[in-house]
Motif scaffolding. Structure first.
Motif, PDB file in Angstrom:
ATOM      1  N   TYR A 127      14.051  -2.917  -1.345  1.00 41.59           N
ATOM      2  CA  TYR A 127      15.445  -3.343  -1.532  1.00 41.59           C
ATOM      3  C   TYR A 127      16.202  -2.434  -2.498  1.00 41.59           C
ATOM      4  N   LEU A 128      15.474  -1.673  -3.318  1.00 46.00           N
ATOM      5  CA  LEU A 128      16.146  -0.816  -4.296  1.00 46.00           C
ATOM      6  C   LEU A 128      16.623   0.502  -3.696  1.00 46.00           C
ATOM      7  N   MET A 129      16.058   0.893  -2.556  1.00 51.53           N
ATOM      8  CA  MET A 129      16.166   2.288  -2.143  1.00 51.53           C
ATOM      9  C   MET A 129      17.345   2.677  -1.253  1.00 51.53           C
ATOM     10  N   PRO A 130      18.018   1.732  -0.541  1.00 48.86           N
ATOM     11  CA  PRO A 130      19.101   2.194   0.342  1.00 48.86           C
ATOM     12  C   PRO A 130      20.178   3.024  -0.353  1.00 48.86           C
ATOM     13  N   GLU A 131      20.407   2.787  -1.618  1.00 50.68           N
ATOM     14  CA  GLU A 131      21.441   3.564  -2.307  1.00 50.68           C
ATOM     15  C   GLU A 131      20.978   4.978  -2.635  1.00 50.68           C
ATOM     16  N   TYR A 132      19.681   5.233  -2.499  1.00 53.82           N
ATOM     17  CA  TYR A 132      19.156   6.509  -2.956  1.00 53.82           C
ATOM     18  C   TYR A 132      18.540   7.346  -1.827  1.00 53.82           C
ATOM     19  N   ALA A 133      17.639   6.743  -1.073  1.00 52.66           N
ATOM     20  CA  ALA A 133      16.837   7.542  -0.131  1.00 52.66           C
ATOM     21  C   ALA A 133      17.607   7.818   1.153  1.00 52.66           C
ATOM     22  N   GLU A 134      17.262   8.961   1.768  1.00 59.39           N
ATOM     23  CA  GLU A 134      17.883   9.320   3.045  1.00 59.39           C
ATOM     24  C   GLU A 134      16.876   9.172   4.185  1.00 59.39           C
ATOM     25  N   ARG A 135      15.642   9.464   3.859  1.00 58.95           N
ATOM     26  CA  ARG A 135      14.605   9.479   4.888  1.00 58.95           C
ATOM     27  C   ARG A 135      13.411   8.664   4.401  1.00 58.95           C
ATOM     28  N   VAL A 136      12.770   7.962   5.351  1.00 58.64           N
ATOM     29  CA  VAL A 136      11.627   7.123   4.961  1.00 58.64           C
ATOM     30  C   VAL A 136      10.406   7.480   5.807  1.00 58.64           C
ATOM     31  N   ILE A 137       9.276   7.629   5.132  1.00 61.53           N
ATOM     32  CA  ILE A 137       8.000   7.841   5.836  1.00 61.53           C
ATOM     33  C   ILE A 137       7.158   6.588   5.604  1.00 61.53           C
ATOM     34  N   VAL A 138       6.796   5.920   6.705  1.00 59.09           N
ATOM     35  CA  VAL A 138       5.976   4.708   6.588  1.00 59.09           C
ATOM     36  C   VAL A 138       4.530   5.091   6.870  1.00 59.09           C
ATOM     37  N   MET A 139       3.650   4.786   5.920  1.00 56.66           N
ATOM     38  CA  MET A 139       2.241   5.098   6.126  1.00 56.66           C
ATOM     39  C   MET A 139       1.415   3.828   6.269  1.00 56.66           C
ATOM     40  N   GLY A 140       0.375   3.926   7.062  1.00 55.17           N
ATOM     41  CA  GLY A 140      -0.538   2.793   7.230  1.00 55.17           C
ATOM     42  C   GLY A 140      -1.869   3.306   7.730  1.00 55.17           C
ATOM     43  N   LYS A 141      -2.939   2.816   7.177  1.00 61.27           N
ATOM     44  CA  LYS A 141      -4.306   3.189   7.577  1.00 61.27           C
ATOM     45  C   LYS A 141      -4.504   4.703   7.672  1.00 61.27           C
ATOM     46  N   GLY A 142      -3.944   5.419   6.739  1.00 64.80           N
ATOM     47  CA  GLY A 142      -4.190   6.858   6.645  1.00 64.80           C
ATOM     48  C   GLY A 142      -3.364   7.717   7.574  1.00 64.80           C
ATOM     49  N   THR A 143      -2.395   7.116   8.243  1.00 70.50           N
ATOM     50  CA  THR A 143      -1.586   7.924   9.150  1.00 70.50           C
ATOM     51  C   THR A 143      -0.105   7.578   8.993  1.00 70.50           C
ATOM     52  N   ILE A 144       0.764   8.408   9.605  1.00 74.39           N
ATOM     53  CA  ILE A 144       2.204   8.133   9.522  1.00 74.39           C
ATOM     54  C   ILE A 144       2.578   7.204  10.672  1.00 74.39           C
ATOM     55  N   LEU A 145       3.088   6.033  10.323  1.00 76.84           N
ATOM     56  CA  LEU A 145       3.472   5.078  11.354  1.00 76.84           C
ATOM     57  C   LEU A 145       4.887   5.350  11.841  1.00 76.84           C
ATOM     58  N   MET A 146       5.736   5.810  10.944  1.00 74.74           N
ATOM     59  CA  MET A 146       7.110   6.123  11.331  1.00 74.74           C
ATOM     60  C   MET A 146       7.707   7.067  10.307  1.00 74.74           C
ATOM     61  N   ASP A 147       8.603   7.901  10.778  1.00 72.70           N
ATOM     62  CA  ASP A 147       9.262   8.872   9.901  1.00 72.70           C
ATOM     63  C   ASP A 147      10.680   9.038  10.430  1.00 72.70           C
ATOM     64  N   GLY A 148      11.673   8.635   9.658  1.00 73.99           N
ATOM     65  CA  GLY A 148      13.038   8.750  10.164  1.00 73.99           C
ATOM     66  C   GLY A 148      14.063   8.395   9.105  1.00 73.99           C
ATOM     67  N   PRO A 149      15.363   8.402   9.497  1.00 76.77           N
ATOM     68  CA  PRO A 149      16.409   8.032   8.551  1.00 76.77           C
ATOM     69  C   PRO A 149      16.205   6.596   8.080  1.00 76.77           C
ATOM     70  N   ILE A 150      16.591   6.318   6.858  1.00 78.12           N
ATOM     71  CA  ILE A 150      16.321   5.002   6.259  1.00 78.12           C
ATOM     72  C   ILE A 150      16.890   3.866   7.111  1.00 78.12           C
ATOM     73  N   ARG A 151      18.054   4.084   7.698  1.00 75.07           N
ATOM     74  CA  ARG A 151      18.678   3.012   8.479  1.00 75.07           C
ATOM     75  C   ARG A 151      17.813   2.654   9.698  1.00 75.07           C
ATOM     76  N   ASP A 152      17.257   3.668  10.331  1.00 80.79           N
ATOM     77  CA  ASP A 152      16.407   3.405  11.504  1.00 80.79           C
ATOM     78  C   ASP A 152      15.111   2.717  11.084  1.00 80.79           C
ATOM     79  N   VAL A 153      14.507   3.228  10.026  1.00 82.39           N
ATOM     80  CA  VAL A 153      13.182   2.710   9.633  1.00 82.39           C
ATOM     81  C   VAL A 153      13.297   1.281   9.122  1.00 82.39           C
ATOM     82  N   TYR A 154      14.264   1.013   8.276  1.00 83.36           N
ATOM     83  CA  TYR A 154      14.382  -0.336   7.704  1.00 83.36           C
ATOM     84  C   TYR A 154      14.630  -1.392   8.786  1.00 83.36           C
ATOM     85  N   HIS A 155      15.215  -0.977   9.902  1.00 82.41           N
ATOM     86  CA  HIS A 155      15.469  -1.960  10.957  1.00 82.41           C
ATOM     87  C   HIS A 155      14.317  -2.080  11.950  1.00 82.41           C
TER      88      HIS A 155
END
Lengths: 577, 283
Positions: A500-528
């Motif tokens: 919840y703190l990051m929308p004002e700051y981050a542009e891109r988000v990398i979601v990791m899970g079980k040692g791999t990248i689950l998603m990598d994209g603009p914050i608006r796409d990833v958060y939704h």
């Protein structure tokens, strides 16, 4: 009316060698079976109040104490702490230091042994309390073998074992990842609702507190400034804002809707379900301005600064920590890395810092394989700010701290001087240059570390969980510094669980899970991508969930990230909700 | 990632089932006897017995080998210093005027020329080596074969104050945390451009000494947190408390206790009155 478990009568308290009251004329009754939340910014006196409930304040610390606290009819000034421990169980913030024994069963038995419970009774209670916190079968494990959430549940079990009248939990989730925090909240709720345990809990997790507690006591500067139901306290946004406290995003959203439209939501909701109901009502009478554009993240091009190709890392014990990791990070990006503990975030970052070498695959910085960089070269390119800034402080003055690495890398004296001055000025530390870094508050200590790193003129700065254990004001303070560095042209990488703190700051988000990248994209796409985030136990901000609810109702995509974005686009028709 | 943990043997034997008290007695008796004896053959026999016992109860050969490897430079130094320089003490102990030379270094060698290694000094060095081995390896034999819980209760039952037993168990609990903290601090230093591997020994020591600052401050904060935690768990340090783990002496424990008491008395009697165990040189 429920029986009073604790009576706090007009207490004031001053620590030894202090000139200010940390508790100031507080009166509060705690009733049997209730779940009381204690909220307030850092320094409000929450921990001191918790310690006053079992007599540690003032018996252990000393200092000046006025008024009285009665627990189960016992005045905490007149009975030893060891007796009061029979009536008040305490769970603390740090999962590591509060577990003192070398096995789970010993941990649970410890307080009972001190209170001279019979061996048979202790042995009977161990499985009972382990079942209550869902840790059955772990009796013989060493506490170090448990996850953070399990450790806190063990601490709760140990406190429960003496069957106290009151269970006090002081920020038990602040050091945990979302899974651990959820485990603890669920456990505490079950203890309260199913077993009728009386709970006092301190937490900055506004959304969870609104959901679970019966009553909130709001402390600021040692004073009890409000006490009431969550819907009364959390809906008073102005009071919270004045005291540097973050309301649940649901409450912020509807507060802003009230502010920005001439039609009022009569009861500002504070829980997500209530918020979703209120959105349904609004949808019936409101129009939404979906045409006005939302801010788009800038496009970055050119050759990547960081490049990871097919990275795999296997620990010596055979644990595969990373697999199939490929990503590029360009100069000037602000990247957020999220995921559970064990998802591989830290292992990935350790590869960025060359603390680990890939089992297979490559990591390059500015096109050059990381393996070819010396430690000094790497420090000039990449700055790292640890979760605990104190680990990175070694010198006697702020100025020496900032020039420390420059001197060690044998920069010429004039460059050391020039860069030290620049860093002191950029981070607003000139006035503190001769102070000992550790004499400064925690936020300023982080600023010293950032200044020291800035002096090396790195292109990339990595913040490792900078918001863990911080209150809202502290977290914002550090993130504002990260934004300042980003504006200076630095590439910023932040790891945090606090989405919840990051929308004002981050542009891109990398979601990791079980040692791999689950998603990598603009914050608006990833958060939704709420299902994907949910699958790895990450909870999107409430504003995102409300936006999705809105989208379902009106059939349009509502990719809002914050209460401000959502409330900006609500155009209420002339009717009362 | 691997977790730092207190080492215990994996093999289940009669020794692991023993109460800690006979083991505590064993460690005390063997340590005193090994300290008193000076006879190289008896010390060697005792050390070999301890090593064999360690292996039989499941202490890994890798551990013993590591101890031997770490100690070997000291053993070489012990042999050389006693062989070459421990002349007066050995003469006094043996009551002789002249030591038998093993070999001599040619007089024209720089600095060490003319030195003579004596057989008696050599064997005195052997005695010291096996003495230290006995003292070093009796610890894992007693400690690695006992669960921490049993050790604590055994110590309390042996009238060791609970506070000391608790300090012992907390050390085992918090050592991995301290170790992790040291690692984090060294990593933090490295990330600020301090390449230890390229530093000279003096600079390296200076930089390592700086690790102590955050480490000590962190430890101070943690120790105060720990004190508060202990208070809230009704800890007073008083041995007058209950224990879930029991310490019961079975017949085998009694056999061992009697054996080591007899061994202790007999060894001392033989040493004092008959001189068995006193230093002698086989050559």
């Amino acid at each position: 009316m429920a029986k009073k478990i604790a009576v706090i009568d007009n207490i004031s308290y001053m620590y030894p060698r202090s000139e200010n009251f940390v508790l100031d004329r507080i009166s509060l009754d705690i009733y049997g079976g209730e779940f009381l939340g204690l909220i307030g910014p850092t320094g409000a006196g929450k921990t001191t109040l918790c310690l006053a409930l079992n007599g540690i304040v003032p018996q252990f610390y000393g200092g000046r104490f006025y008024g009285s606290v009665q627990i189960a009819g016992l005045d905490t000034l007149h009975y030893p702490i060891s007796k009061l421990a029979r009536y008040v169980g305490e769970v603390f913030e740090d999962p590591e230091t509060q577990l003192v024994a070398t096995s789970v069963q010993n941990e649970i038995a410890f307080a009972m042994e001190n209170l001279k419970f019979h061996r048979e009774e202790i042995l009977a209670r161990i499985p009972e309390v382990l079942a209550a916190v869902r840790l059955e079968g772990t009796e013989l494990k060493h506490p170090a073998e448990l996850s953070g959430g399990q450790k806190q549940r063990l601490a709760i079990a140990a406190a429960l074992a003496v069957q106290p009248d009151l269970l006090v939990l002081d920020e038990p989730t602040s050091q945990l990842d979302p899974v651990g925090a959820e485990e603890v909240f669920a456990t505490v709720r079950e203890l309260n609702r199913n077993l009728g345990k009386t709970i006092v809990m301190v937490s900055h997790a506004a959304e969870e507190m609104a959901e679970f507690v019966d009553r909130l006591a709001f402390l600021s500067h040692g004073r009890l400034i409000a006490c009431g139901k969550p819907e009364e306290i959390y809906s008073d946004i102005e009071l919270l804002t004045r005291n540097d406290l973050r309301p649940p995003q649901v409450a912020s959203t509807f507060y802003l809707i009230n502010q920005k439209t001439n039609c009022k939501v009569t009861d500002v909701p504070v829980r997500l379900d209530e918020g979703k109901n209120a959105i349904v009502k609004i949808a019936k009478m409101a129009e939404f301005d979906l045409s006005s554009p939302l801010p788009e993240p800038p496009k970055y091009s050119g050759s990547p600064l960081f490049s990871v190709k097919d990275l795999k890392y296997v620990y010596h014990d055979g644990t595969e920590a990373l697999r199939n990791i490929s990503l590029d990070i360009c100069e000037g990006e602000y990247v957020l890395i999220i995921g559970q503990n064990g998802a591989g975030k830290s292992t990935l970052v350790k590869h960025f810092l060359h603390l680990l070498s890939p089992t297979s695959g490559t990591v390059t910085v500015a096109g050059k394989d990381l393996e070819k960089y010396t430690v000094g070269d790497l420090a000039r390119r990449i700055g790292y700010i640890a979760q605990n800034p104190d680990y990175q402080i070694f010198n006697a003055t702020v100025e020496e701290e900032i020039s420390f690495a420059l001197k060690n890398l044998e920069f010429p004296a004039e460059i050391v001087k020039e860069r030290t001055e620049f860093s002191l000025e950029s981070m607003g530390l000139t006035q503190f240059r001769n102070r000992h870094p550790l004499s400064l508050p925690k936020g300023d200590r982080a600023r010293v570390v950032i200044a020291a790193i800035l002096a090396m003129e790195p292109e990339i700065i990595i913040f490792d969980e900078p918001t863990t254990g911080q209150d809202y004001r502290g977290a914002r303070y550090i993130l504002d510094l990260s934004r300042q560095l980003h504006k200076m042209g630095k590439t910023v990488i932040v790891i945090t669980h606090h989405l919840y703190l990051m929308p004002e700051y981050a542009e891109r988000v990398i979601v990791m899970g079980k040692g791999t990248i689950l998603m990598d994209g603009p914050i608006r796409d990833v958060y939704h991508q709420t299902e994907l985030l949910g699958s790895t136990f990450l909870t999107p901000p409430q504003a995102v969930l409300l936006s999705q609810e809105l989208g379902k109702l009106n059939g349009h995509l509502c990719p809002f990230l914050t209460p401000e974005e959502l409330s900006d686009r609500v155009v209420i028709k002339e009717r009362q909700v | 990632m691997a977790m730092m943990k207190f080492q215990t043997v994996e093999r289940d034997s009669f020794f692991t089932k023993l109460d800690f008290r006979p083991k505590l007695l064993m460690m005390t008796v063997i340590s005193i006897v090994a300290f008193v004896w000076e006879n190289p053959i008896m010390e060697a026999t005792l050390a070999i017995l301890i090593i064999v016992s360690c292996l039989l109860v499941g202490v890994r050969w890798g551990y013993i080998r590591t101890v031997l490897l770490i100690m070997s430079p000291f053993y070489v130094i012990l042999l050389l210093t006693h062989g070459f320089f421990n002349v007066d003490q050995v003469k006094t102990v043996l009551g002789i005027q002249q030591l038998k030379p093993m070999f001599a270094i040619p007089k024209n060698w720089w600095l060490i020329g003319g030195g003579t290694m004596s057989w008696e000094g050599f064997f005195y060095g052997i005695n010291i080596i096996f003495k230290t081995l006995c003292l070093t390896l009796i610890i894992p034999l007693g400690i690695f074969t006992t669960e921490v819980d049993n050790m604590i209760v055994g110590m309390v039952r042996s009238r060791i104050p609970y506070k000391i037993a608790f300090i012992f168990s907390s050390t085992l609990r918090f050592f991995p945390l301290l170790f992790q903290e040291i690692q984090n601090i060294i990593e933090a230093q490295r990330l600020r451009g301090l390449a230890m591997e390229k530093m000279g020994p003096v600079k390296r020591v200076r930089v390592y000494s700086k690790v102590a600052i955050p480490l000590i401050l962190g430890a101070m904060v943690k120790s105060q947190q720990l004190e508060v935690v202990l208070q809230s768990k009704a800890f007073s340090g008083d041995s007058d408390r209950t224990y879930i783990h029991q310490s019961i002496l079975r017949w085998l424990d009694w056999v061992l206790i009697v054996f080591f008491l007899v061994f202790f008395v007999v060894s001392l009697v033989l040493y004092i009155w008959f001189g068995i165990g006193r230093f002698f040189s086989p050559v």
